[in-house]
Design a protein around this motif. Structure first.
Motif, PDB file in Angstrom:
ATOM      1  N   LEU A  18       0.805  -1.223   0.000  1.00 53.57           N
ATOM      2  CA  LEU A  18       0.000   0.000   0.000  1.00 53.57           C
ATOM      3  C   LEU A  18       0.838   1.273   0.000  1.00 53.57           C
ATOM      4  CD1 LEU A  18      -2.649  -1.023   2.677  1.00 53.57           C
ATOM      5  CD2 LEU A  18      -3.072  -0.743   0.235  1.00 53.57           C
ATOM      6  N   LEU A  19       2.108   1.149   0.317  1.00 51.19           N
ATOM      7  CA  LEU A  19       2.939   2.356   0.413  1.00 51.19           C
ATOM      8  C   LEU A  19       3.055   3.020  -0.950  1.00 51.19           C
ATOM      9  CD1 LEU A  19       5.809   0.995   2.691  1.00 51.19           C
ATOM     10  CD2 LEU A  19       3.973   2.566   3.347  1.00 51.19           C
ATOM     11  N   ASN A  20       3.139   4.356  -0.950  1.00 54.87           N
ATOM     12  CA  ASN A  20       3.340   5.067  -2.205  1.00 54.87           C
ATOM     13  C   ASN A  20       4.518   4.456  -2.959  1.00 54.87           C
ATOM     14  OD1 ASN A  20       1.252   6.758  -1.598  1.00 54.87           O
ATOM     15  ND2 ASN A  20       2.544   8.429  -0.859  1.00 54.87           N
ATOM     16  N   GLN A  21       4.264   4.224  -4.258  1.00 54.07           N
ATOM     17  CA  GLN A  21       5.261   3.630  -5.152  1.00 54.07           C
ATOM     18  C   GLN A  21       5.747   2.265  -4.650  1.00 54.07           C
ATOM     19  OE1 GLN A  21       5.321   7.276  -4.723  1.00 54.07           O
ATOM     20  NE2 GLN A  21       4.051   6.920  -6.530  1.00 54.07           N
ATOM     21  N   CYS A  22       4.916   1.602  -3.845  1.00 58.68           N
ATOM     22  CA  CYS A  22       5.198   0.216  -3.440  1.00 58.68           C
ATOM     23  C   CYS A  22       6.626   0.027  -2.930  1.00 58.68           C
ATOM     24  CB  CYS A  22       4.932  -0.741  -4.604  1.00 58.68           C
ATOM     25  SG  CYS A  22       3.198  -0.764  -5.134  1.00 58.68           S
ATOM     26  N   ILE A  23       7.114   0.966  -2.119  1.00 59.79           N
ATOM     27  CA  ILE A  23       8.505   0.858  -1.674  1.00 59.79           C
ATOM     28  C   ILE A  23       8.744  -0.302  -0.715  1.00 59.79           C
ATOM     29  CG2 ILE A  23       9.315   3.221  -2.112  1.00 59.79           C
ATOM     30  CD1 ILE A  23       8.723   3.846   0.854  1.00 59.79           C
TER      31      ILE A  23
END
Lengths: 339, 339
Positions: free
Chosen positions: A87-92
């Motif tokens: 779910l993290l921005n840009q799938c980090i």
């Protein structure tokens, strides 16, 4: 080779991928819930030894990846491919887990449906012979999600009764072309459904129509009925979303009976753990599958399940711009290992 | 069925998926560049008739999707599956494009490598018979990217010489199990490579090692040499990243000769368009492929290319937390339609 497609959205697998190993990593609150005994690793440290919550999430994925490889008896360099997302921005969470592992990687975005989406895409890769020993991997973290989607935890915002609690956890499943374990026989790819729900604190309601659409599509495409399954397990509709799903099915004349279970209400005790409508997040269905469900399929306590990952495809930007929340649901039919 | 895998990272396609149609949508600056004549739709309105840049990006994807379906002569309900993703947080460009279309959807995250990742995953779906008439789709928008990754445009921040200009554009390619057009014969799945580059204004340098690793893996796995290709086209390394790639190859003894081209330096005239090191973004390689490259492959002006999508897997959060920028590159080998 077009013979594997069934109906509009589904496909069967000519060679059934076998889930030969699975692993789950969970946080403190999850370790106090009903499924505590099924997790491979639990941590009382919310940071998992890292400096930030985002890196904690990466660490959970790494622990789940390492654990599933360990349980399989393989070495990391024998893994052909990892499908993962978060779910993290840009799938980090996923990118930083895979960096410099030398394992080929396909990044997915399916919000909380990612575990099911990973199994579905990994099934194609294994059954089609494009790769072997393929891992589906995902995670979520309560603190990184709250900060990103809602409010910083320090703000102390009050949660609505319809809110769900993002699971802190990561799950990994290894699919192989041969071996012993539960097998995937067919999958249904979801469509993006939007009935206009705009309340970002009621994601169960936004995902329930997608869940129903995919369950119905699976039954139609595969010429099955809910009675063909011991359980139809949705990802993280929570108590309210589950009720919406049951109502949609009832109005449509599809009898789901007592077949429906929801990972969001399995992973937490909603009566005592103060999680409001239940658990959510990619980790919710991931740790429920890669523990309780696959254990029971493997031991024969479950014979056949339809694992339906549900995702709310919102972003804080789309919500702030007044847009509704599209939902998606991907379904994977898993048959017990003892057959 | 494990016979399609080649080496560690690559696979061949037993039934070659045919790219029967492709479409590109581009913005104002792109319409003033060297590839202007190859785009299907250009708009002088940065908002594409929408109220926000994020919705403008959604609109571009929708236009590319509609256009590729129109060019194929099919109806929307004949499309079996769309693989798509973009740079926006939670991939809302893709989710909002697909909502209520009733087309099955797999969400991808590969940053600027998404067009290649879409072709790669769509190839598996088509060749494996899991779906047919599968579209790979992606987009980027200069204004939504600047706001999300760097500074609001109104801030007027000065750009570094190594910075790249995010392409405003969307591309779509339709893969079918039969028909006429360029065909995909093999693919190489990238690994996540991180050599410690931390400068978010120098993404070419962070992606170049991944590009080189994947190109080398393709040659080894497929027992090919760069001479087997008319062009090896990287996604968006820009001028600096391209030089790093050439240097890495030179040190390793792999002669790339004049085979390397980069979409970031093809889509803009870097001498006159003030884009600094070149174009970037998912749209960069997407509109270069779904115009110039596929047109030339179709007409026989190009015989064989290796299309190498490159992605920098950073987020503003990871950058602010001082972490390096992992890179990835996925390669798709495409053979001309006239063979």
């Amino acid at each position: 080779m077009a013979g594997n497609k069934r109906g509009k959205q589904s496909f069967v697998l000519p060679q059934l991928p076998v889930i030969t190993a699975w692993a789950s990593v969970a946080g403190k609150k999850e370790s106090e819930g009903p499924l505590a005994h099924t997790f491979d690793i639990v941590s009382q440290d919310t940071y998992f030894g890292q400096k930030t919550w985002e890196q904690a999430e990466k660490q959970m994925q790494k622990m789940a990846l390492d654990k599933v490889i360990e349980k399989s008896g393989l070495h990391q360099n024998q893994i052909g491919l990892v499908y993962s997302g978060d779910l993290l921005n840009q799938c980090i969470g996923s990118s930083f887990t895979l960096r410099n592992t030398n394992i080929p990687h396909v990044g997915l975005y399916g919000a909380c449906s990612t575990m099911a989406l990973g199994l579905l895409t990994a099934s194609m890769a294994v059954s089609g012979g494009f790769s072997d020993r393929v891992i589906a991997l995902t995670s979520s973290h309560f603190a990184s999600s709250e900060r990103q989607y809602r409010f910083p935890l320090g703000y102390g915002g009050q949660r609505t009764p319809t809110a769900q609690w993002t699971v802190t956890g990561a799950g990994a499943a290894l699919l192989c072309s041969a071996g012993t374990g539960p097998r995937i026989d067919s999958c249904t790819i979801g469509t993006v459904t939007d009935l206009g729900i705009k309340d970002a604190n009621n994601m169960g309601a936004s995902m329930a129509p997608a869940a129903y659409a995919t369950i119905r599509a699976h039954m139609e495409d595969m010429k099955r009925t809910p009675d063909d399954f011991d359980l139809i397990v949705t990802g993280d509709l929570g108590q309210l979303g589950k009720e919406v799903l049951m109502e949609l099915a009832r109005r449509d004349g599809l009898y789901l009976g007592g077949r429906i279970a929801d990972c969001g209400t399995m992973v937490f005790d909603t009566a005592t753990q103060d999680v409001h409508a239940g658990g959510s997040g990619c980790g919710c269905s991931a740790i429920t599958l890669c523990g309780e469900l696959l254990n029971k399929l493997n031991s024969g306590k479950l014979r056949q399940i339809l694992f339906c990952g549900t995702g709310a495809l919102l972003s804080p930007t789309s919500t702030q711009q007044g847009l509704p929340i599209p939902g998606v649901c991907h379904a994977v039919s898993i048959t017990g290992g003892s057959d």
